[in-house]
Design a protein around this motif. Structure first.
Motif, mmCIF file in Angstrom:
data_model
loop_
_atom_site.group_PDB
_atom_site.id
_atom_site.type_symbol
_atom_site.label_atom_id
_atom_site.label_comp_id
_atom_site.label_asym_id
_atom_site.label_seq_id
_atom_site.Cartn_x
_atom_site.Cartn_y
_atom_site.Cartn_z
ATOM 1 N N VAL A 166 50.798 52.581 28.387
ATOM 2 C CA VAL A 166 51.372 53.267 28.728
ATOM 3 C C VAL A 166 52.420 52.830 28.931
ATOM 4 O O VAL A 166 52.612 51.778 28.903
ATOM 5 C CB VAL A 166 51.040 53.377 30.242
ATOM 6 C CG1 VAL A 166 51.989 54.747 31.049
ATOM 7 C CG2 VAL A 166 49.325 53.738 31.090
ATOM 8 N N TYR A 220 51.011 56.493 26.601
ATOM 9 C CA TYR A 220 51.206 58.171 27.510
ATOM 10 C C TYR A 220 52.692 57.800 28.569
ATOM 11 O O TYR A 220 52.832 56.237 28.657
ATOM 12 C CB TYR A 220 49.414 58.225 28.446
ATOM 13 C CG TYR A 220 48.415 58.264 28.075
ATOM 14 C CD1 TYR A 220 48.096 59.857 28.019
ATOM 15 C CD2 TYR A 220 47.889 57.614 27.422
ATOM 16 C CE1 TYR A 220 46.875 60.278 27.430
ATOM 17 C CE2 TYR A 220 45.972 58.274 26.468
ATOM 18 C CZ TYR A 220 46.072 59.068 26.704
ATOM 19 O OH TYR A 220 45.383 59.909 26.353
ATOM 20 N N PHE A 227 47.194 61.763 32.053
ATOM 21 C CA PHE A 227 46.029 59.936 31.511
ATOM 22 C C PHE A 227 45.815 60.103 32.990
ATOM 23 O O PHE A 227 44.400 59.134 32.143
ATOM 24 C CB PHE A 227 48.110 59.127 31.998
ATOM 25 C CG PHE A 227 47.295 57.710 32.150
ATOM 26 C CD1 PHE A 227 48.007 56.934 31.813
ATOM 27 C CD2 PHE A 227 47.124 57.332 33.763
ATOM 28 C CE1 PHE A 227 46.847 55.794 31.444
ATOM 29 C CE2 PHE A 227 46.688 55.865 34.068
ATOM 30 C CZ PHE A 227 46.421 55.611 33.075
ATOM 31 N N ASN A 228 45.600 60.394 33.834
ATOM 32 C CA ASN A 228 44.385 60.635 34.784
ATOM 33 C C ASN A 228 43.049 61.182 34.474
ATOM 34 O O ASN A 228 42.399 60.332 34.024
ATOM 35 C CB ASN A 228 44.376 61.340 36.229
ATOM 36 C CG ASN A 228 43.778 61.137 37.326
ATOM 37 O OD1 ASN A 228 42.603 62.273 37.387
ATOM 38 N ND2 ASN A 228 43.053 59.609 37.560
ATOM 39 N N ILE A 281 54.444 59.314 32.100
ATOM 40 C CA ILE A 281 53.326 59.781 32.763
ATOM 41 C C ILE A 281 55.270 59.751 34.048
ATOM 42 O O ILE A 281 55.309 60.318 35.370
ATOM 43 C CB ILE A 281 53.106 59.035 34.186
ATOM 44 C CG1 ILE A 281 53.655 57.324 34.223
ATOM 45 C CG2 ILE A 281 51.613 58.627 33.825
ATOM 46 C CD1 ILE A 281 53.178 56.254 35.500
ATOM 47 N N ALA A 302 48.395 59.798 38.190
ATOM 48 C CA ALA A 302 48.412 59.060 37.043
ATOM 49 C C ALA A 302 46.706 58.894 37.260
ATOM 50 O O ALA A 302 46.017 58.673 36.591
ATOM 51 C CB ALA A 302 49.260 57.722 36.527
ATOM 52 N N LYS A 306 51.715 65.010 32.464
ATOM 53 C CA LYS A 306 51.323 64.267 32.113
ATOM 54 C C LYS A 306 50.537 62.925 32.448
ATOM 55 O O LYS A 306 50.109 61.653 31.902
ATOM 56 C CB LYS A 306 52.642 62.630 31.152
ATOM 57 C CG LYS A 306 53.789 64.137 30.087
ATOM 58 C CD LYS A 306 55.002 63.236 29.676
ATOM 59 C CE LYS A 306 55.378 64.323 28.621
ATOM 60 N NZ LYS A 306 57.454 63.112 28.224
ATOM 61 N N ALA A 307 51.180 62.968 34.378
ATOM 62 C CA ALA A 307 50.746 61.769 34.699
ATOM 63 C C ALA A 307 49.048 62.775 34.793
ATOM 64 O O ALA A 307 47.975 61.745 34.812
ATOM 65 C CB ALA A 307 50.880 62.126 36.412
ATOM 66 N N HIS A 356 53.064 58.545 40.009
ATOM 67 C CA HIS A 356 51.569 56.886 39.813
ATOM 68 C C HIS A 356 50.424 56.806 40.373
ATOM 69 O O HIS A 356 49.243 57.323 39.803
ATOM 70 C CB HIS A 356 52.965 55.713 39.690
ATOM 71 C CG HIS A 356 52.929 55.521 41.010
ATOM 72 N ND1 HIS A 356 53.966 56.107 41.003
ATOM 73 C CD2 HIS A 356 52.252 54.682 42.224
ATOM 74 C CE1 HIS A 356 54.299 55.803 43.106
ATOM 75 N NE2 HIS A 356 53.243 54.911 43.501
#
Length: 435
Positions: free
Chosen positions: A270, A142, A153-154, A144, A58, A149-150, A55
């Motif tokens: 998310v 999205y 998203f970022n 994470i 992300a 994947k994280a 997290h």
């Protein structure tokens, strides 16, 4: 194993380089005798990030490059082999795992599908978010649950911040699922917003709104109720809108449709609700749960005695209990430690070897709200009988979990140096990702 197998090096293959898989590969690689065993780690990705930290990657409050462990480098240091690829099947008769082809982003096949032989197989492929068949989630939300994947998203949220900086629009982020991942992501996004104020026009763009949605009656359902209440109050004080007892009926291109036909507008959604193991596990011919987890015995063996499963992709119920252990990093680490002790004895034995049985100790749970606060529940063992910690002590405990993981991978001194480097970078580098 028989006489013929004892004359050659036993092949230990570990599929999945998460908390459990990488700790097992690193420990066995350092312990092994190259004449009696080989250790191979297989993973579709090229690097590892401690899953409870995803997290922060992300949100961009931690730098991915600083926190990841590259498999090739770790394989060299810990003396195991690394093979890239995603497991898609299993040939138990020939004792081979089947890896899918590796393709370039444009679709070109770079490495054809192939097979890797094993004598002992450890499946540690983790888990992902569970969309529960909710319409639109895969298309519009999205997740994470992995390093890639994280990072995706970022990258998107940084692009939206640039748009907000130039066009003046306000971004609303909706997070579905108020377990530890959803709660911690919400707090990190608040920190991202506040940290961005130091960077001029970007600060105005980062004043986005955050909505946290939970289908159950309270957030952090696996934590004691007093922690749930304290955490919700802290999040709301930070400006997060928390909705409990609300179920998402569908994910839309511009938001989420809740029960009662209420639409929550969102520029980014998310999905952090539920846990499900990879679907290919249900096709291996081994008993699994409804969530695709491999069912294991007291030695963490599947129905095939040469195949073990650990971490989120394994389902183990303690004797006398009615529910399996939760899919947490704490469980994965303890299962990894058990196999690190068990497998060398199994390989050294000429007869089927049974261990003393996996025993789990509940050390409690922690949730971190970025740099604002942290809460923890104490386990019930020794002098402890439950209870709650918060604030600085809980924050330090959360940090210690990560640093302990690093020490297990790199050793005490190198792990300590990495901690020192992180402290120095926190003073010298931007507090959020700006590239």
């Amino acid at each position: 194993m028989g006489e013929a197998q004892q004359d050659k090096a036993a092949r230990v293959v570990i599929v999945g380089g998460g908390v459990a898989g990488l700790e097992i590969a690193s420990a066995l690689g350092k312990l092994r005798d190259p004449h009696t065993a080989s250790v191979t780690l297989v993973d579709a990705d090229s690097a590892h990030v401690w899953k409870p930290m995803l997290h922060t990657i992300a949100a961009g409050t931690r730098d991915l490059a600083q926190q990841q462990t590259t498999y090739l480098a770790q394989a060299t240091d810990a003396r195991f082999a690394y093979q890239p690829g995603a497991m898609e099947g299993l040939d138990r008769a020939r004792k081979e795992i089947i890896l899918s082809a590796i393709c370039a982003p444009d679709g070109r096949e770079m490495v054809p599908a192939r097979r890797i032989g094993y004598d002992k197989l450890v499946i540690a492929v983790g888990s992902g978010a569970n969309d529960f068949g909710t319409p639109g989630v895969l298309e519009h939300c999205y997740m994470i649950d992995s390093r890639r994947k994280a990072d995706d998203f970022n990258r998107e949220i940084r692009l939206r911040m640039v748009r907000g900086m130039t066009e003046g629009e306000t971004l609303q982020v909706a997070i579905v699922g108020a377990g530890a991942t959803g709660v911690e992501l919400a707090a990190e996004l608040v920190q991202l917003s506040e940290s961005a104020e130091a960077y001029g026009a970007l600060g105005r763009a980062a004043k986005f709104r955050i909505v946290l949605i939970e289908a159950g009656p309270r957030i952090l359902p696996s934590f004691p109720e007093e922690i749930s209440q304290a955490t919700q109050q802290r999040l709301e004080h930070l400006g997060v809108r928390v909705l409990v007892g609300r179920r998402v009926q569908a994910a839309l291109a511009n938001g989420l449709l809740l029960d009662g036909d209420e639409v929550i507008p969102a520029g980014l959604s998310v999905w952090a609700a539920g846990v499900k193991a990879p679907s290919f596990l249900a096709q291996l011919g081994l008993p699994v749960t409804r969530g695709n987890q491999l069912i294991v015995n007291d030695d963490l063996q599947t129905a095939d005695p040469d195949i073990y499963a650990v971490g989120d992709c394994a389902s183990y119920t303690l004797p006398g209990q009615s529910t399996p252990l939760p899919p947490t990093a704490q469980v994965a680490h303890q299962q990894a430690r058990y196999l690190i002790e068990l497998l060398p004895k199994v390989l050294a034995s000429r007869q089927p070897y049974a261990g003393k049985g996996f025993a789990y100790r509940d050390f409690g749970a922690l949730v971190s709200l970025a740099n604002y606060d942290a809460y923890g529940s104490l386990g019930k063992f020794g002098l402890f009988n439950g209870g709650m910690i918060k604030g600085r002590l809980a924050m330090l405990s959360h940090i210690w979990l990560y640093r302990s993981h690093q020490a297990r991978l790199y050793g005490f001194w190198r792990g300590g140096l990495l901690w020192l480097v992180d402290l120095m970078n926190s003073r010298l580098r931007p507090t959020i990702r700006l590239d």
